[in-house]
Design an enzyme around this catalytic site. Structure first.
Site, PDB file in Angstrom:
ATOM      1  CG  HIS A 143      -6.236  -1.835   0.374  1.00  6.76           C
ATOM      2  ND1 HIS A 143      -5.039  -1.771  -0.210  1.00  6.76           N
ATOM      3  CD2 HIS A 143      -5.349  -1.543   1.926  1.00  6.76           C
ATOM      4  CE1 HIS A 143      -3.819  -1.459   0.030  1.00  6.76           C
ATOM      5  NE2 HIS A 143      -3.721  -0.962   1.232  1.00  6.76           N
TER       6      HIS A 143
ATOM      7  CG  ASP B 171      -7.299  -3.131  -2.748  1.00 12.65           C
ATOM      8  OD1 ASP B 171      -8.249  -1.690  -1.883  1.00 12.65           O
ATOM      9  OD2 ASP B 171      -5.874  -3.404  -2.273  1.00 12.65           O
TER      10      ASP B 171
ATOM     11  CB  SER C 169      -1.038  -0.129   0.997  1.00 14.24           C
ATOM     12  OG  SER C 169      -2.198   0.872   1.414  1.00 14.24           O
TER      13      SER C 169
HETATM   14  N1  LIG Z   1      -8.496   3.353   9.033  1.00 16.25           N
HETATM   15  C1  LIG Z   1      -7.877   1.502   9.282  1.00 16.25           C
HETATM   16  C2  LIG Z   1      -7.907   1.227   7.550  1.00 16.25           C
HETATM   17  C3  LIG Z   1      -6.004   1.414   7.620  1.00 16.25           C
HETATM   18  C4  LIG Z   1      -5.298   0.199   6.224  1.00 16.25           C
HETATM   19  O1  LIG Z   1      -5.416  -0.520   5.588  1.00 16.25           O
HETATM   20  N2  LIG Z   1      -3.744   0.568   6.614  1.00 16.25           N
HETATM   21  C5  LIG Z   1      -3.548  -0.378   6.198  1.00 16.25           C
HETATM   22  C6  LIG Z   1      -2.367   0.061   4.815  1.00 16.25           C
HETATM   23  S1  LIG Z   1      -3.453   0.791   3.811  1.00 16.25           S
HETATM   24  C7  LIG Z   1      -2.456   1.582   2.689  1.00 16.25           C
HETATM   25  O2  LIG Z   1      -1.047   2.284   3.558  1.00 16.25           O
HETATM   26  C8  LIG Z   1      -2.402  -1.721   6.933  1.00 16.25           C
HETATM   27  O3  LIG Z   1      -1.087  -1.696   7.218  1.00 16.25           O
HETATM   28  N3  LIG Z   1      -3.232  -1.574   8.026  1.00 16.25           N
HETATM   29  C9  LIG Z   1      -2.816  -2.163   9.102  1.00 16.25           C
HETATM   30  C10 LIG Z   1      -3.157  -3.544   9.676  1.00 16.25           C
HETATM   31  O4  LIG Z   1      -2.974  -4.332  10.186  1.00 16.25           O
HETATM   32  O5  LIG Z   1      -3.757  -4.908   8.320  1.00 16.25           O
HETATM   33  C11 LIG Z   1      -7.030   1.654  10.079  1.00 16.25           C
HETATM   34  O6  LIG Z   1      -6.895   2.587  10.772  1.00 16.25           O
HETATM   35  O7  LIG Z   1      -6.723   0.445  10.468  1.00 16.25           O
END
Ligand SMILES: N[C@@H](CCC(=O)N[C@@H](CSC=O)C(=O)NCC(=O)O)C(=O)O
Length: 283
Positions: free
Chosen positions: A261, A227, A150
């Site tokens: 995603h 996604d 991401s």
């Molecule tokens: N707001 C949500 C979602 C944030 C999210 O999906 N983060 C992803 C990366 S998105 C793009 O860079 C992520 O890696 N999340 C960590 C996980 O453990 O899945 C939130 O605050 O979680």
């Protein structure tokens, strides 16, 4: 060179999963990173894969959810996982939003007064961290790959394009491909770089493809078709594909049926990416 502080070490698939902290001069704060040492590194130096995480992540998320250690042990690859931003710098508003500030450094060097003392993740990941890793661990300094997820997927593509020859192999999972044209990127670039859109182009992988003059390089990208952020046009992989086609830059983008995603998607394909990096790093 700052002092190494081993926060934790855990045996994993015959190797060791460590978490390290050190004082960073480029970021002006204490930073943590993860490093997996495969069993082979006990007998000699190994190639290194830097893995850059996404928005909201710290140095823990990839090692707990990414499922990379077994393949890294099998293929003899060290994996380094930096944090996604400086922390604890006491900048007003830096923890207000999940997609800007802490946890959202975008792997660039900020130019705006408020952020430029600390938000220098490009310098940290390309210079300070590799120096520190090479000095303290059995890493082969010129056999280095980069990957990410991401925001970190964009970091991997962009760092490779900005630093020709630094990385032999590059891959990404659901990367933000064209940040200056998506809501996350517009917010981050205007905050860290200011209003002049010309300066944004220096930090956007889709823009940088046209300027790349380094040794032959290819991108391996996996993108889930289900996604949510792809559907919301935060990722824009088609823009990168078109730029690569126009500039004869090799990019293999695999659209994976049914994947969203999440780290379930990352852990499904991580072994294929590590095998891919291993083949190039050991050739
Ligand atoms: N707001 C949500 C979602 C944030 C999210 O999906 N983060 C992803 C990366 S998105 C793009 O860079 C992520 O890696 N999340 C960590 C996980 O453990 O899945 C939130 O605050 O979680």
């Amino acid at each position: 060179m700052s002092t190494i502080n081993v926060i934790s070490t855990s045996k994993c698939f015959g190797g060791d999963q460590l978490v390290i902290s050190h004082d960073s001069t480029s970021l002006g704060c204490k930073m943590k990173f993860s490093i997996f040492l495969p069993p082979k590194s006990k007998d000699g130096k190994c190639p290194v894969l830097y893995f850059l995480s996404g928005l909201t992540c710290d140095e823990q998320v990839f090692i707990n959810k990414g499922g990379a250690q077994k393949a890294a042990a099998t293929y003899g690859i060290i994996i380094v996982g930096p944090d996604t931003s400086p922390r604890g710098c006491n900048i007003e508003g830096e923890t207000d939003d999940w997609d800007f500030g802490v946890g959202a450094g975008f792997y660039l060097d900020a130019t705006q007064e408020k952020w430029k003392k600390n938000y220098n993740m490009h310098t940290y990941v390309t210079q300070e961290l590799p120096c520190f890793v090479n000095a303290n661990f059995p890493a082969i300094p010129d056999r280095v790959a980069i990957s990410g997820y991401s925001m970190g997927g964009h970091g991997a593509l962009m760092l490779a394009l900005r630093n020709p020859g630094m990385y032999r192999s590059v891959s990404a999972f659901a990367p933000i491909c064209n940040p200056m044209n998506c809501p996350w990127g517009k917010k981050a670039f205007s905050g860290y770089l200011g209003p002049d859109i010309e300066t944004w182009k220096e930090w956007d992988a889709t823009e940088l493809v046209a300027k790349y003059k380094g040794p032959p390089l290819m991108f391996l990208i996996d993108q889930g078709k289900e996604d949510q952020y792809y559907k919301e046009k935060q990722l824009l992989p088609e823009n990168l594909t078109n730029a690569c086609l126009a500039n004869k830059f090799q990019c293999i983008t695999r659209y994976q049926e049914g994947y969203d995603h999440s780290f379930y998607f990352v852990k499904t394909f991580i072994e294929e990416h590590i095998k891919h990096h291993s083949e190039i790093l050991n050739s």
